[in-house]
Design a protein around this motif. Sequence first.
Motif, PDB file in Angstrom:
ATOM      1  N   GLY A  52     -22.326  -1.463   5.109  1.00 35.90           N
ATOM      2  CA  GLY A  52     -22.332  -0.213   4.354  1.00 35.90           C
ATOM      3  C   GLY A  52     -21.399   0.852   4.880  1.00 35.90           C
ATOM      4  N   LEU A  53     -20.782   0.643   6.044  1.00 36.73           N
ATOM      5  CA  LEU A  53     -19.837   1.621   6.578  1.00 36.73           C
ATOM      6  C   LEU A  53     -18.503   1.446   5.866  1.00 36.73           C
ATOM      7  CD1 LEU A  53     -19.246   3.834   8.673  1.00 36.73           C
ATOM      8  CD2 LEU A  53     -18.560   2.020  10.248  1.00 36.73           C
ATOM      9  N   ASN A  54     -17.984   2.531   5.331  1.00 30.98           N
ATOM     10  CA  ASN A  54     -16.710   2.487   4.607  1.00 30.98           C
ATOM     11  C   ASN A  54     -15.661   3.283   5.342  1.00 30.98           C
ATOM     12  OD1 ASN A  54     -17.498   0.938   2.321  1.00 30.98           O
ATOM     13  ND2 ASN A  54     -18.706   2.678   1.667  1.00 30.98           N
ATOM     14  N   PRO A  55     -14.438   2.827   5.332  1.00 36.04           N
ATOM     15  CA  PRO A  55     -13.961   1.634   4.637  1.00 36.04           C
ATOM     16  C   PRO A  55     -14.410   0.368   5.370  1.00 36.04           C
ATOM     17  CG  PRO A  55     -12.169   2.586   5.896  1.00 36.04           C
ATOM     18  CD  PRO A  55     -13.350   3.521   6.037  1.00 36.04           C
ATOM     19  N   HIS A  56     -14.605  -0.684   4.609  1.00 39.83           N
ATOM     20  CA  HIS A  56     -15.002  -1.961   5.203  1.00 39.83           C
ATOM     21  C   HIS A  56     -13.834  -2.571   5.973  1.00 39.83           C
ATOM     22  CE1 HIS A  56     -15.518  -6.338   5.332  1.00 39.83           C
ATOM     23  NE2 HIS A  56     -16.795  -6.057   5.489  1.00 39.83           N
ATOM     24  N   THR A  57     -12.654  -2.603   5.338  1.00 36.23           N
ATOM     25  CA  THR A  57     -11.469  -3.197   5.948  1.00 36.23           C
ATOM     26  C   THR A  57     -10.243  -2.362   5.601  1.00 36.23           C
ATOM     27  OG1 THR A  57     -12.437  -5.392   5.677  1.00 36.23           O
ATOM     28  CG2 THR A  57     -10.071  -5.301   6.128  1.00 36.23           C
ATOM     29  N   VAL A  58      -9.386  -2.142   6.598  1.00 35.11           N
ATOM     30  CA  VAL A  58      -8.109  -1.459   6.388  1.00 35.11           C
ATOM     31  C   VAL A  58      -7.029  -2.361   6.960  1.00 35.11           C
ATOM     32  CG1 VAL A  58      -6.714   0.581   6.879  1.00 35.11           C
ATOM     33  CG2 VAL A  58      -9.195   0.815   6.625  1.00 35.11           C
ATOM     34  N   VAL A  59      -5.978  -2.614   6.185  1.00 39.83           N
ATOM     35  CA  VAL A  59      -4.835  -3.401   6.642  1.00 39.83           C
ATOM     36  C   VAL A  59      -3.588  -2.584   6.345  1.00 39.83           C
ATOM     37  CG1 VAL A  59      -3.543  -5.552   6.414  1.00 39.83           C
ATOM     38  CG2 VAL A  59      -6.028  -5.545   6.081  1.00 39.83           C
ATOM     39  N   THR A  60      -2.807  -2.276   7.388  1.00 43.77           N
ATOM     40  CA  THR A  60      -1.617  -1.451   7.217  1.00 43.77           C
ATOM     41  C   THR A  60      -0.634  -1.693   8.359  1.00 43.77           C
ATOM     42  OG1 THR A  60      -0.813   0.825   6.951  1.00 43.77           O
ATOM     43  CG2 THR A  60      -2.687   0.518   8.421  1.00 43.77           C
ATOM     44  N   ASP A  61       0.621  -1.350   8.135  1.00 46.72           N
ATOM     45  CA  ASP A  61       1.602  -1.406   9.221  1.00 46.72           C
ATOM     46  C   ASP A  61       1.856  -0.022   9.800  1.00 46.72           C
ATOM     47  OD1 ASP A  61       3.008  -0.255   7.160  1.00 46.72           O
ATOM     48  OD2 ASP A  61       4.683  -1.645   7.235  1.00 46.72           O
ATOM     49  N   ASP A  62       1.095   0.968   9.348  1.00 44.68           N
ATOM     50  CA  ASP A  62       1.275   2.361   9.756  1.00 44.68           C
ATOM     51  C   ASP A  62       0.037   2.828  10.521  1.00 44.68           C
ATOM     52  OD1 ASP A  62       1.285   5.173   9.829  1.00 44.68           O
ATOM     53  OD2 ASP A  62       2.452   5.294   7.988  1.00 44.68           O
ATOM     54  N   ILE A  63       0.189   3.065  11.814  1.00 48.12           N
ATOM     55  CA  ILE A  63      -0.933   3.488  12.653  1.00 48.12           C
ATOM     56  C   ILE A  63      -1.500   4.821  12.181  1.00 48.12           C
ATOM     57  CG2 ILE A  63      -1.542   4.268  14.983  1.00 48.12           C
ATOM     58  CD1 ILE A  63      -1.439   1.260  14.646  1.00 48.12           C
ATOM     59  N   GLY A  64      -0.661   5.717  11.721  1.00 45.71           N
ATOM     60  CA  GLY A  64      -1.133   7.007  11.209  1.00 45.71           C
ATOM     61  C   GLY A  64      -2.035   6.830  10.005  1.00 45.71           C
ATOM     62  N   GLU A  65      -1.659   5.923   9.117  1.00 45.95           N
ATOM     63  CA  GLU A  65      -2.471   5.640   7.937  1.00 45.95           C
ATOM     64  C   GLU A  65      -3.810   5.015   8.351  1.00 45.95           C
ATOM     65  OE1 GLU A  65      -1.927   3.467   3.622  1.00 45.95           O
ATOM     66  OE2 GLU A  65      -0.812   2.650   5.324  1.00 45.95           O
ATOM     67  N   LEU A  66      -3.772   4.128   9.325  1.00 49.27           N
ATOM     68  CA  LEU A  66      -5.001   3.515   9.817  1.00 49.27           C
ATOM     69  C   LEU A  66      -5.923   4.575  10.398  1.00 49.27           C
ATOM     70  CD1 LEU A  66      -6.601   0.914  10.466  1.00 49.27           C
ATOM     71  CD2 LEU A  66      -5.402   0.866  12.657  1.00 49.27           C
ATOM     72  N   ARG A  67      -5.388   5.430  11.241  1.00 51.65           N
ATOM     73  CA  ARG A  67      -6.177   6.493  11.867  1.00 51.65           C
ATOM     74  C   ARG A  67      -6.793   7.413  10.806  1.00 51.65           C
ATOM     75  NH1 ARG A  67      -6.289   8.114  16.899  1.00 51.65           N
ATOM     76  NH2 ARG A  67      -4.363   7.063  17.441  1.00 51.65           N
ATOM     77  N   THR A  68      -6.010   7.807   9.810  1.00 51.93           N
ATOM     78  CA  THR A  68      -6.507   8.681   8.742  1.00 51.93           C
ATOM     79  C   THR A  68      -7.653   8.024   7.987  1.00 51.93           C
ATOM     80  OG1 THR A  68      -4.370   9.763   8.502  1.00 51.93           O
ATOM     81  CG2 THR A  68      -5.865   9.900   6.624  1.00 51.93           C
ATOM     82  N   ALA A  69      -7.508   6.745   7.667  1.00 52.25           N
ATOM     83  CA  ALA A  69      -8.558   6.032   6.940  1.00 52.25           C
ATOM     84  C   ALA A  69      -9.841   5.952   7.761  1.00 52.25           C
ATOM     85  CB  ALA A  69      -8.082   4.632   6.571  1.00 52.25           C
ATOM     86  N   LEU A  70      -9.714   5.711   9.050  1.00 48.58           N
ATOM     87  CA  LEU A  70     -10.902   5.579   9.886  1.00 48.58           C
ATOM     88  C   LEU A  70     -11.543   6.934  10.186  1.00 48.58           C
ATOM     89  CD1 LEU A  70      -9.783   2.786  12.366  1.00 48.58           C
ATOM     90  CD2 LEU A  70     -10.976   2.584  10.178  1.00 48.58           C
TER      91      LEU A  70
END
Length: 77
Positions: A52-70
Amino acid sequence: MNNADPDTQPDSGTPLSAAELAILQAQFPCFRIWRERTCDRVRYVARSLHPGLNPHTVVTDDIGELRTALESSPPPM
C-alpha cells in the motif's frame, strides 16, 4: 554510439558512487533501491517494502527524479 560512462548521472555528468547510493538507500528505508546496468544504460529502481505504500515502483535514469518521487511518499502506517 554513446560513449558516456554508465555510472554517470544523466542530469549532472557526475558519477554516482556506491557510497552515494547507500546514502539514498538510508534516506528512504521503506524502499529497496538499486542500480541496474543494461548495455550502455544505467537505471535506478526503487521498490516499496510495504504493501500500500506509493509509489510501489520507480524506474528512472535520473537520481533527482527518483528522489522527488520517493519524497512524495507518505510514511508507512
